[in-house]
Design a protein around this motif. Sequence first.
Motif, short mmCIF file in Angstrom:
data_model
loop_
_atom_site.label_atom_id
_atom_site.label_comp_id
_atom_site.label_asym_id
_atom_site.label_seq_id
_atom_site.Cartn_x
_atom_site.Cartn_y
_atom_site.Cartn_z
N THR A 63 0.85 -1.19 0.00
CA THR A 63 0.00 0.00 0.00
C THR A 63 0.89 1.24 0.00
N TRP A 64 0.32 2.36 -0.48
CA TRP A 64 1.09 3.59 -0.66
C TRP A 64 0.36 4.76 -0.03
N ASP A 65 1.15 5.63 0.60
CA ASP A 65 0.68 6.93 1.09
C ASP A 65 1.56 7.97 0.42
N ALA A 68 -3.62 7.79 -2.01
CA ALA A 68 -3.19 6.44 -1.63
C ALA A 68 -3.41 5.50 -2.80
#
Length: 546
Positions: free
Chosen positions: A428-430, A436
């Motif tokens: 997952t990405w922030d 996101a």
Amino acid sequence: MHRKTPLHLATLAASLTLLASTASAGTLYRDPYLQKVGPDTATVAFRLAANCQAEVRYGEGAADQSAVSQDSGKAHAVVLTGLKPGTEYTYEVSACGLRTPLNRFRTAPVPGTRSVHFITVGDFGTGGSNQRKVVSAMVKRNAELFVALGDNAYADGTEAEIQNNLFVPMEALLAQVPFFAALGNHEYVTNQGQPYLDNLYLPSNNPEGTERYYSFDWGHVHFVALDSNCAVGLASADRCTRDAQKTWLERDLAGSTQPWKIVFFHHPPWSSGEHGSQLSMRRHFGPIMEKYGVDLVLTGHDHNYERSKPMKGDGIAADGEQGISYLVVGGGGATLRQLPGSKPDWSVIRDNQTYGFLDVTVVDGTLTAELMGHDGTTADRFTLQKDLPPQEQPPEGELALVVEGERGVAPHRALFRATPTLTGAAVTWDFGDGGAAEGEAVEHVFALPGQYTVTATATQGAVKQTATALVQVAEAESPGEEPQTPDPGTPDTGSPSPRPGLPDSPEDPDDGLSASSGGCAAGPTATLLPASLALLAAGLLYRRRK
């Protein structure tokens, strides 16, 4: 599912007779249904209305890969391989130049993953309104798999009843949730369940190589499907025998390393319903299940819900003894029946008012189950607990992170790729600006100038790896300067293409409630969509120039 007129082109009917017949040939007689889904594989099965070459297009996010069907004729089962564990895939069926709307499914997690969510029910295959209400409620649960407990196609398990009473009313669920089934006595009416087995693609890991009884792992749960019809004398020796199944069950349970064990079949060893307890199943299979620590037994047959106390042998397990909880979950759609007599002392709860299903989660050492009514109410809830040894942690490693476009002018697009060392990890990405994403390779557009810390997190069970990168976005040097725009050769994942729609139906679809109709209801995903309207124009132009 099957329409009399697949595509409504009333204004062109006279000149497009050939095209209409081609579109009909590409119509799905049966919507896709998911079979034999594992950590790295899945089978997408479907039926066409006419013979046609077909393929399944699939991928993470976009359906950018393809698997061509090796089957000829109308029945197809396309095996997808090389998939990632615990990953959501988008897929569609393409045949005769037409395609279905997109569907999604998730592969099984890495074996041993300590989080599992499944739904289960039996005695549903009527094709009636109560079944449809239960199915609608099950779809909303977003379960990982569906376990069916028999009597899935009333009244005789014929080919037409399997289509109209199983696949038509269940199509929305079976297109998204992997389907693992056990045979009921009603399926056995027609050739000892052979038509039912001919329509399914189930595991076949018993010595006979049949699909009547089998086992599989999902996360840290070992599931076993038995054919209880063998034990009650409905099967001929060439199809299935009680002794062969007992021998296989003992070897299978002895070889399982998963901490949770769940067995499912049709005839209940413990029931105070109309049919009552099936003593043959209790006395021949109960000792084996007790010996190897089975935690839960799921059955149907009686059209009600009932949960036993922990049982051992022919009675309630004594204090300090490990027993097995036996459940009857028979409220899937068939008419609920009166419960004779008073509730016996071994029965915790029984219910003949709720059309619904059991929703089960198994997280670490806790199993939680709820009897969910089709209206969202909870009629029963219980938990089972066990102590599990600490989960072995994979060796620690670094999450490798690659960034293309660490600097730029707003609006600025950057590309990111993370490579985890954890097998089957979800990334997952922030992006530090409120945005996101999910997936190992992603892209993001930073709309405003600033300095952003981008964080990637890889998760596998309880283990996590993180990595960060810095992206600097500047303002344009002058008001007249052209802002940076994405390269036209690279798709912008921030603006996904819309899901394909369906043409209007020229008539109301059949409601599918009558088993004698011989057809199938035309649901919203029943018709393949045109691959290119340009083909229409090209065909017309060609015909005009002839």
